[in-house]
Design an enzyme around this catalytic site. Structure first.
Site, PDB file in Angstrom:
ATOM      1  N   THR A  11       0.742  -1.198  -0.039  1.00  0.00           N
ATOM      2  CA  THR A  11       0.013  -0.163  -0.086  1.00  0.00           C
ATOM      3  C   THR A  11       0.772   1.343   0.237  1.00  0.00           C
ATOM      4  OG1 THR A  11      -1.739  -1.371   1.454  1.00  0.00           O
ATOM      5  CG2 THR A  11      -1.854   1.248   1.428  1.00  0.00           C
ATOM      6  N   SER A  27       1.433  -8.009  -0.567  1.00  0.00           N
ATOM      7  CA  SER A  27       1.965  -8.819   0.311  1.00  0.00           C
ATOM      8  C   SER A  27       1.006 -10.066   0.679  1.00  0.00           C
ATOM      9  CB  SER A  27       2.474  -8.082   1.691  1.00  0.00           C
ATOM     10  OG  SER A  27       1.620  -7.721   2.558  1.00  0.00           O
ATOM     11  N   SER A  28      -0.311  -9.973   0.486  1.00  0.00           N
ATOM     12  CA  SER A  28      -1.062 -11.065   0.959  1.00  0.00           C
ATOM     13  C   SER A  28      -0.738 -12.224   0.063  1.00  0.00           C
ATOM     14  CB  SER A  28      -2.737 -10.579   0.433  1.00  0.00           C
ATOM     15  OG  SER A  28      -2.711 -10.401  -0.863  1.00  0.00           O
ATOM     16  N   THR A  45       1.210  -4.593   4.749  1.00  0.00           N
ATOM     17  CA  THR A  45       0.843  -4.891   5.860  1.00  0.00           C
ATOM     18  C   THR A  45       0.116  -6.200   6.100  1.00  0.00           C
ATOM     19  OG1 THR A  45      -1.601  -3.889   5.904  1.00  0.00           O
ATOM     20  CG2 THR A  45       0.758  -2.469   6.646  1.00  0.00           C
ATOM     21  N   ASP A  46      -0.210  -6.869   5.131  1.00  0.00           N
ATOM     22  CA  ASP A  46      -1.213  -8.159   5.326  1.00  0.00           C
ATOM     23  C   ASP A  46      -0.102  -9.242   5.857  1.00  0.00           C
ATOM     24  OD1 ASP A  46      -3.382  -7.108   4.443  1.00  0.00           O
ATOM     25  OD2 ASP A  46      -3.290  -7.615   2.418  1.00  0.00           O
TER      26      ASP A  46
END
Length: 241
Positions: free
Chosen positions: A21, A68-69, A101-102
């Site tokens: 993000t 990052s997921s 951040t995931d």
């Protein structure tokens, strides 16, 4: 993309970009998507340099460019290699990893398990995309770079820097999807009284490769049999949680 200032007697922080993000933008309909990595990274660096003290120089290395997921063992391997590669240069003061951040908590653990160098590694990200009028990415990145350039951060291992919070990697969990302080820590502050130094923050004795090794996580409620466990072993699991 690498940018090096002319001075050679100033702290040098390497920023490893992985997407997320912090460099993303919003398309019509409100969907947040990753943008062109070179353009996004350059915009991020330009904004950073406009507020960064001139005594600190930064360079950027594109490691990944994805949400990052989607990260897993192969991506952890690439990031461990990227950080150790950056620290192979004795002129580097510290490293910053810009990350979604995931799965940030998984990445920082993978990094910290291998981090034997006293120089700091600060992992940061953003809750709001780069084109949001209140984007938190620039402030988080600035804090992470300042931390990585400061000698006070040496010897603390991998650090998570978001929302003005600074957390050690062990025990970090994402606790909120929108709050600026996105991460909390459920582990005691180090050092832990009574533990020998090697157990306060245990480090792997050598390089572990995450990709290519299957470890399955199995839920075992009361009354469970071994069917799921045997299926995982038959599928080639090297370990079970």
């Amino acid at each position: 993309m690498t940018s090096v200032e002319t001075s050679t007697d100033t702290p040098h922080v390497v920023i490893c970009t992985t997407g997320g993000t912090i460099t993303a933008s919003t398309v019509p309909g409100g969907v947040v998507v990753a943008g062109d990595s070179d353009v996004a990274t350059q915009a991020m660096l330009d904004g950073l340099r406009s507020v960064l003290p001139p005594s600190i120089r930064v360079s950027a290395r594109a490691v990944l460019d994805a949400d990052s997921s989607t990260f897993g063992p192969a991506e952890w391997d690439r990031m461990v290699d990227a950080v150790s590669g950056a620290l192979a240069d004795p002129g580097v003061t510290g490293v910053v990893v810009a990350h979604g951040t995931d799965t940030l908590e998984e990445t920082v653990m993978a990094l910290d398990l291998h981090h034997t160098d006293p120089r700091p590694v600060a992992v940061t990200g953003a809750q709001l995309p780069a084109d949001h009028p209140e984007s938190d990415g620039p402030a988080n990145l600035l804090d992470a770079v300042l931390l990585a350039a400061d000698p006070v951060s040496r010897g603390l291992g991998v650090l998570v820097v978001l929302g003005r919070a600074i957390l050690q990697a062990r025990g970090v969990r994402k606790w909120h999807t929108t709050e600026p302080v996105a991460f909390a820590r459920n582990a005691p502050d180090l050092p832990v009284e009574g533990l020998p130094p090697e157990l306060e923050r245990p480090i792997l004795p050598g390089r572990a490769r995450f990709s290519g090794t299957r470890v399955d996580v199995v839920s075992c409620p009361p009354g469970s049999d071994a069917v799921a466990l045997r299926a995982c072993v038959d599928a080639g699991a090297r370990g079970l949680v």
